[in-house]
Design an enzyme around this catalytic site. Structure first.
Site, mmCIF file in Angstrom:
data_model
loop_
_atom_site.group_PDB
_atom_site.id
_atom_site.type_symbol
_atom_site.label_atom_id
_atom_site.label_comp_id
_atom_site.label_asym_id
_atom_site.label_seq_id
_atom_site.Cartn_x
_atom_site.Cartn_y
_atom_site.Cartn_z
ATOM 1 N N GLY A 9 26.011 -72.173 61.695
ATOM 2 C CA GLY A 9 27.090 -71.833 62.629
ATOM 3 C C GLY A 9 28.432 -72.022 61.930
ATOM 4 N N VAL A 118 24.600 -80.650 66.842
ATOM 5 C CA VAL A 118 25.916 -80.729 67.505
ATOM 6 C C VAL A 118 25.963 -79.794 68.720
ATOM 7 C CG1 VAL A 118 28.417 -80.419 67.177
ATOM 8 C CG2 VAL A 118 27.030 -81.277 65.288
ATOM 9 N N ASN A 120 25.622 -77.955 72.087
ATOM 10 C CA ASN A 120 25.438 -78.514 73.437
ATOM 11 C C ASN A 120 24.493 -77.691 74.300
ATOM 12 O OD1 ASN A 120 26.981 -80.950 73.787
ATOM 13 N ND2 ASN A 120 28.784 -79.709 73.323
ATOM 14 N N HIS A 175 25.591 -87.291 76.158
ATOM 15 C CA HIS A 175 26.926 -86.981 75.655
ATOM 16 C C HIS A 175 27.834 -86.463 76.771
ATOM 17 C CE1 HIS A 175 30.109 -85.382 73.305
ATOM 18 N NE2 HIS A 175 29.670 -84.150 73.246
HETATM 19 N N1 APR Z 1 22.277 -68.470 64.118
HETATM 20 C C1 APR Z 1 23.394 -68.849 63.444
HETATM 21 N N2 APR Z 1 24.616 -68.843 63.972
HETATM 22 C C2 APR Z 1 24.730 -68.427 65.251
HETATM 23 C C3 APR Z 1 23.628 -68.022 66.021
HETATM 24 C C4 APR Z 1 22.348 -68.056 65.400
HETATM 25 N N3 APR Z 1 21.244 -67.678 66.041
HETATM 26 N N4 APR Z 1 24.060 -67.672 67.251
HETATM 27 C C5 APR Z 1 25.389 -67.867 67.251
HETATM 28 N N5 APR Z 1 25.807 -68.313 66.051
HETATM 29 C C6 APR Z 1 27.161 -68.647 65.592
HETATM 30 C C7 APR Z 1 28.220 -67.701 66.120
HETATM 31 O O1 APR Z 1 28.227 -66.479 65.379
HETATM 32 C C8 APR Z 1 29.493 -68.522 65.897
HETATM 33 O O2 APR Z 1 30.092 -68.256 64.637
HETATM 34 O O3 APR Z 1 27.572 -69.921 66.053
HETATM 35 C C9 APR Z 1 28.986 -69.985 65.917
HETATM 36 C C10 APR Z 1 29.540 -70.812 67.065
HETATM 37 O O4 APR Z 1 30.888 -70.964 66.835
HETATM 38 P P1 APR Z 1 31.991 -71.056 67.994
HETATM 39 O O5 APR Z 1 31.773 -69.971 68.976
HETATM 40 O O6 APR Z 1 33.323 -71.194 67.332
HETATM 41 O O7 APR Z 1 31.603 -72.434 68.733
HETATM 42 P P2 APR Z 1 32.013 -73.928 68.306
HETATM 43 O O8 APR Z 1 33.299 -74.288 68.930
HETATM 44 O O9 APR Z 1 31.870 -74.083 66.839
HETATM 45 O O10 APR Z 1 30.893 -74.764 69.052
HETATM 46 C C11 APR Z 1 29.543 -74.664 68.679
HETATM 47 O O11 APR Z 1 29.072 -76.951 69.197
HETATM 48 O O12 APR Z 1 30.365 -78.553 70.228
HETATM 49 C C12 APR Z 1 29.361 -77.623 70.404
HETATM 50 O O13 APR Z 1 29.553 -76.965 72.723
HETATM 51 C C13 APR Z 1 29.729 -76.558 71.399
HETATM 52 O O14 APR Z 1 27.540 -75.650 71.591
HETATM 53 C C14 APR Z 1 28.794 -75.453 71.000
HETATM 54 C C15 APR Z 1 28.681 -75.619 69.477
#
Ligand code: APR
Length: 308
Positions: A9, A118, A120, A175
């Site tokens: 991610g 991490v 949620n 959490h």
């Molecule tokens: N495999 C890899 N990456 C993925 C997948 C997947 N199957 N599905 C989604 N993603 C990526 C998205 O493309 C995006 O770049 O996960 C990333 C999530 O990033 P953000 O939308 O910026 O979210 P973020 O604020 O980083 O939070 C991510 O952490 O704190 C927790 O609640 C929050 O569950 C959330 C996670």
């Protein structure tokens, strides 16, 4: 040889965590995402900052799990963040699919890795990652407690006008909204916080901490917190990588400890090179016990919904 850390991610939390690792130069980083170009672009940007940070860490962005091969630590941040008026639990089904896919891939490509979850709702996602990988529970944990504690420390520091570094606290349970605060184990350079602050003020700060994530979501309008979550994740990574054996709150697998069976939930643990090296059991008051039980029941409800 430098250790290898994969971040699944490359969104806000993932990229911020990668930045902290690269800046400190404590490991090489692989930034993985399904979105094409995003991990590559962010990795390139971070790599170009390394000369300025005086760091020799290597960082690579990728859409291929083969690049994550044989990672020492894998951090799962992939998934969807909250929108205003959403609870972490609302993310359950959407993020379960993502965490399951990521965990299955990690189990194949990095069979010896330690995993920090991490995404949620984190406690349930940690349980899902553990089940999916089939790894020892020592090697799968969740980030949440350090973040909740850091929020509480911040608010206490502001109230007392002291450095947040001098505030120590411990908390248990799920959490965020479900956390079980421990004012009994909250000190300012060893001085119990109850000596310095009225109970009413402490309770108000606990309440703000409980909804600390939601406060940020409502300000940001889209997306959720990431600077502090990344810093909290980094602290766990450092304790494992350097075998620091820090005593930190973390979601860990309970199998009898605290009277709880077969559930990931936040407890004090010792983090070292093996992962969760010890679960530290403290004697709870009747009130704390009741809150902890309630918190565990809320997490268990989510786990049941996942049918894992
Ligand atoms: N495999 C890899 N990456 C993925 C997948 C997947 N199957 N599905 C989604 N993603 C990526 C998205 O493309 C995006 O770049 O996960 C990333 C999530 O990033 P953000 O939308 O910026 O979210 P973020 O604020 O980083 O939070 C991510 O952490 O704190 C927790 O609640 C929050 O569950 C959330 C996670």
């Amino acid at each position: 040889m430098r250790k290898k850390i994969t971040i699944i991610g490359a969104g806000n939390v993932g990229a911020s965590t990668a930045q902290l690792i690269a800046k400190e130069g404590i490991a090489d980083v692989v930034l993985f995402d399904i979105a094409e170009g995003i991990p590559q672009g962010k990795a390139l940007d971070i790599a170009e900052a390394c000369p300025l940070w005086g760091s020799a860490a290597c960082i690579k962005g990728t859409n291929s799990y083969s690049d994550t091969k044989n990672s020492d630590i894998v951090v799962i941040t992939a998934g969807f963040p909250r929108k205003p008026n959403m609870s972490r639990d609302d993310l359950l089904h959407a993020n379960a699919g993502v965490v399951k896919a990521a965990s299955a891939a990690i189990a194949k490509t990095s069979p010896k890795a330690i995993i920090i979850v991490v995404t949620n709702p984190m406690d349930a996602m940690a349980q899902l990652a553990w089940k999916t990988t089939g790894f020892s529970d020592k090697r799968v944990m969740g980030m949440g407690g350090i973040l909740d504690a850091a929020r509480f420390r911040t608010f206490l520091a502001w109230e007392l006008n002291v450095s947040p570094e001098d505030i120590e606290t411990m908390l248990l349970g799920g959490h965020g909204d479900q956390m079980v605060p421990m004012p009994r184990f909250t000190t300012v350079k060893g001085i119990p916080v109850s000596e310095l602050m009225k109970k009413k003020t402490i309770n108000a700060l606990i309440q703000r901490t409980r909804s600390g994530g939601a406060e940020i979501v409502s300000l940001l309008k889209s997306g959720s917190a990431y600077y502090a979550p990344a810093a909290a994740t980094f602290q766990m990574i450092k304790s494992i990588l350097h075998d620091e054996k820090r005593l930190l709150p973390s979601a860990a697998y309970l199998n009898g400890e605290y009277g709880v069976k077969d559930l990931y939930v936040g407890v004090p643990v010792v983090l070292g090179k093996e992962g969760v090296e010890e679960i530290v059991e403290i004697k709870l008051t009747r009130e704390e016990k009741a809150m902890f039980r309630e918190s565990c029941a809320a997490v268990r409800k989510l786990v049941k919904k996942l049918a894992i």
